[in-house]
Design a protein around this motif. Structure first.
Motif, PDB file in Angstrom:
ATOM      1  N   LEU A  79     -70.156  48.924 -46.965  1.00  0.00           N
ATOM      2  CA  LEU A  79     -70.622  48.362 -45.697  1.00  0.00           C
ATOM      3  C   LEU A  79     -70.984  49.482 -44.733  1.00  0.00           C
ATOM      4  O   LEU A  79     -70.375  50.550 -44.741  1.00  0.00           O
ATOM      5  CB  LEU A  79     -69.529  47.507 -45.044  1.00  0.00           C
ATOM      6  CG  LEU A  79     -69.053  46.282 -45.788  1.00  0.00           C
ATOM      7  CD1 LEU A  79     -67.889  45.628 -45.025  1.00  0.00           C
ATOM      8  CD2 LEU A  79     -70.189  45.287 -45.991  1.00  0.00           C
ATOM      9  N   TRP A  84     -65.136  49.507 -35.916  1.00  0.00           N
ATOM     10  CA  TRP A  84     -64.091  49.031 -36.836  1.00  0.00           C
ATOM     11  C   TRP A  84     -62.902  49.989 -36.832  1.00  0.00           C
ATOM     12  O   TRP A  84     -61.849  49.652 -36.308  1.00  0.00           O
ATOM     13  CB  TRP A  84     -64.666  48.886 -38.256  1.00  0.00           C
ATOM     14  CG  TRP A  84     -63.702  48.302 -39.237  1.00  0.00           C
ATOM     15  CD1 TRP A  84     -62.899  48.990 -40.099  1.00  0.00           C
ATOM     16  CD2 TRP A  84     -63.428  46.916 -39.453  1.00  0.00           C
ATOM     17  NE1 TRP A  84     -62.141  48.119 -40.845  1.00  0.00           N
ATOM     18  CE2 TRP A  84     -62.443  46.834 -40.470  1.00  0.00           C
ATOM     19  CE3 TRP A  84     -63.909  45.740 -38.892  1.00  0.00           C
ATOM     20  CZ2 TRP A  84     -61.945  45.621 -40.942  1.00  0.00           C
ATOM     21  CZ3 TRP A  84     -63.410  44.529 -39.360  1.00  0.00           C
ATOM     22  CH2 TRP A  84     -62.435  44.472 -40.369  1.00  0.00           C
ATOM     23  N   ALA A  96     -65.553  47.874 -49.170  1.00  0.00           N
ATOM     24  CA  ALA A  96     -65.012  46.541 -48.882  1.00  0.00           C
ATOM     25  C   ALA A  96     -64.873  45.827 -50.221  1.00  0.00           C
ATOM     26  O   ALA A  96     -65.761  45.910 -51.070  1.00  0.00           O
ATOM     27  CB  ALA A  96     -65.943  45.754 -47.965  1.00  0.00           C
ATOM     28  N   VAL A 110     -61.124  45.894 -46.060  1.00  0.00           N
ATOM     29  CA  VAL A 110     -62.151  46.847 -45.656  1.00  0.00           C
ATOM     30  C   VAL A 110     -61.512  48.214 -45.395  1.00  0.00           C
ATOM     31  O   VAL A 110     -60.412  48.301 -44.835  1.00  0.00           O
ATOM     32  CB  VAL A 110     -62.879  46.351 -44.378  1.00  0.00           C
ATOM     33  CG1 VAL A 110     -63.931  47.345 -43.918  1.00  0.00           C
ATOM     34  CG2 VAL A 110     -63.505  44.977 -44.613  1.00  0.00           C
ATOM     35  N   TRP A 111     -62.230  49.276 -45.795  1.00  0.00           N
ATOM     36  CA  TRP A 111     -61.811  50.651 -45.540  1.00  0.00           C
ATOM     37  C   TRP A 111     -61.438  50.799 -44.072  1.00  0.00           C
ATOM     38  O   TRP A 111     -62.163  50.367 -43.181  1.00  0.00           O
ATOM     39  CB  TRP A 111     -62.959  51.597 -45.882  1.00  0.00           C
ATOM     40  CG  TRP A 111     -62.708  53.028 -45.482  1.00  0.00           C
ATOM     41  CD1 TRP A 111     -63.023  53.603 -44.286  1.00  0.00           C
ATOM     42  CD2 TRP A 111     -62.097  54.037 -46.261  1.00  0.00           C
ATOM     43  NE1 TRP A 111     -62.639  54.917 -44.286  1.00  0.00           N
ATOM     44  CE2 TRP A 111     -62.069  55.219 -45.483  1.00  0.00           C
ATOM     45  CE3 TRP A 111     -61.565  54.072 -47.556  1.00  0.00           C
ATOM     46  CZ2 TRP A 111     -61.539  56.407 -45.949  1.00  0.00           C
ATOM     47  CZ3 TRP A 111     -61.038  55.269 -48.011  1.00  0.00           C
ATOM     48  CH2 TRP A 111     -61.031  56.417 -47.214  1.00  0.00           C
ATOM     49  N   TYR A 112     -60.306  51.435 -43.828  1.00  0.00           N
ATOM     50  CA  TYR A 112     -59.846  51.666 -42.470  1.00  0.00           C
ATOM     51  C   TYR A 112     -59.464  53.133 -42.349  1.00  0.00           C
ATOM     52  O   TYR A 112     -58.485  53.592 -42.938  1.00  0.00           O
ATOM     53  CB  TYR A 112     -58.661  50.749 -42.162  1.00  0.00           C
ATOM     54  CG  TYR A 112     -58.218  50.789 -40.722  1.00  0.00           C
ATOM     55  CD1 TYR A 112     -59.073  50.402 -39.698  1.00  0.00           C
ATOM     56  CD2 TYR A 112     -56.940  51.205 -40.391  1.00  0.00           C
ATOM     57  CE1 TYR A 112     -58.665  50.435 -38.363  1.00  0.00           C
ATOM     58  CE2 TYR A 112     -56.525  51.241 -39.068  1.00  0.00           C
ATOM     59  CZ  TYR A 112     -57.396  50.859 -38.067  1.00  0.00           C
ATOM     60  OH  TYR A 112     -56.993  50.891 -36.752  1.00  0.00           O
ATOM     61  N   LEU A 118     -58.162  51.395 -47.961  1.00  0.00           N
ATOM     62  CA  LEU A 118     -58.297  49.994 -47.580  1.00  0.00           C
ATOM     63  C   LEU A 118     -57.138  49.636 -46.667  1.00  0.00           C
ATOM     64  O   LEU A 118     -55.995  50.055 -46.897  1.00  0.00           O
ATOM     65  CB  LEU A 118     -58.279  49.091 -48.812  1.00  0.00           C
ATOM     66  CG  LEU A 118     -59.512  49.207 -49.704  1.00  0.00           C
ATOM     67  CD1 LEU A 118     -59.315  48.392 -50.971  1.00  0.00           C
ATOM     68  CD2 LEU A 118     -60.754  48.738 -48.967  1.00  0.00           C
TER      69      LEU A 118
END
Length: 180
Positions: A79, A84, A96, A110-112, A118
């Protein structure tokens, strides 16, 4: 006094998704799915250039939208989105994954960046909003009668790309940054 780069910009997810996808929906992210009805095709299969619409939650009251920049597999995409991992920041090509039981992209991780992977949360989604595309390549330019509007949009895309920085813990593959 601090100097700020001329191209620095604070991005919200909806205006950024609109700029990079060409999908012309306005309003908070949680309104995009409903506003897309009758204007854009919608579904539960990821496609490059489509916008993934996240539902509102207690922690994310106005939802979220993010553009699919690459399909990795049936249950994993990359993404590109804003606001974010860090407030107002842009992230490109972050991981994601579909964690829904049905494999229908109704629940994702989702990647953080602060965690370097993730996140621990699962996020409910509405599905994908598909934009009008010319040939499956770059997002189509909106047909504006005003050439100046097109030039402004191109300038905004350049600013958005320049503002995008690799996420800590991501790896660079070619020219794209991929979360691992």
């Amino acid at each position: 006094m601090t100097a700020t780069a001329a191209n620095a910009q604070f991005w919200q997810c909806a205006p950024y998704a609109r700029e990079i996808s060409g999908i012309q929906i306005h309003g908070n992210a949680n309104t995009w799915w409903g506003k897309a009805a009758g204007r854009y095709e919608r579904g539960n299969t990821p496609k490059v250039g489509a916008v993934l619409s996240f539902r509102s939650t207690n922690r994310m009251r106005v939802g979220h939208v993010a553009m699919v920049s690459q399909i990795v597999s049936d249950r994993e995409v990359l993404l590109t989105h804003a606001n974010w991992s860090r407030r107002g920041g842009v992230e490109r090509n972050v991981r994601a994954i579909d964690v829904s039981d049905a494999g229908d992209w109704s629940l994702v991780k989702v990647w953080y960046a602060p965690q370097g992977g993730l996140g621990t949360s699962n996020y409910p989604t509405n599905g994908f909003i598909y934009g009008d595309r010319l040939d499956g390549g770059e997002p189509m330019m909106v047909d504006n009668a005003d050439d100046e509007a097109d030039e402004t949009r191109l300038a905004n895309l350049a600013i958005a790309s320049a503002a995008a920085v690799p996420v800590r813990g991501a790896v660079t593959v070619g020219e794209s940054t991929v979360g691992n």
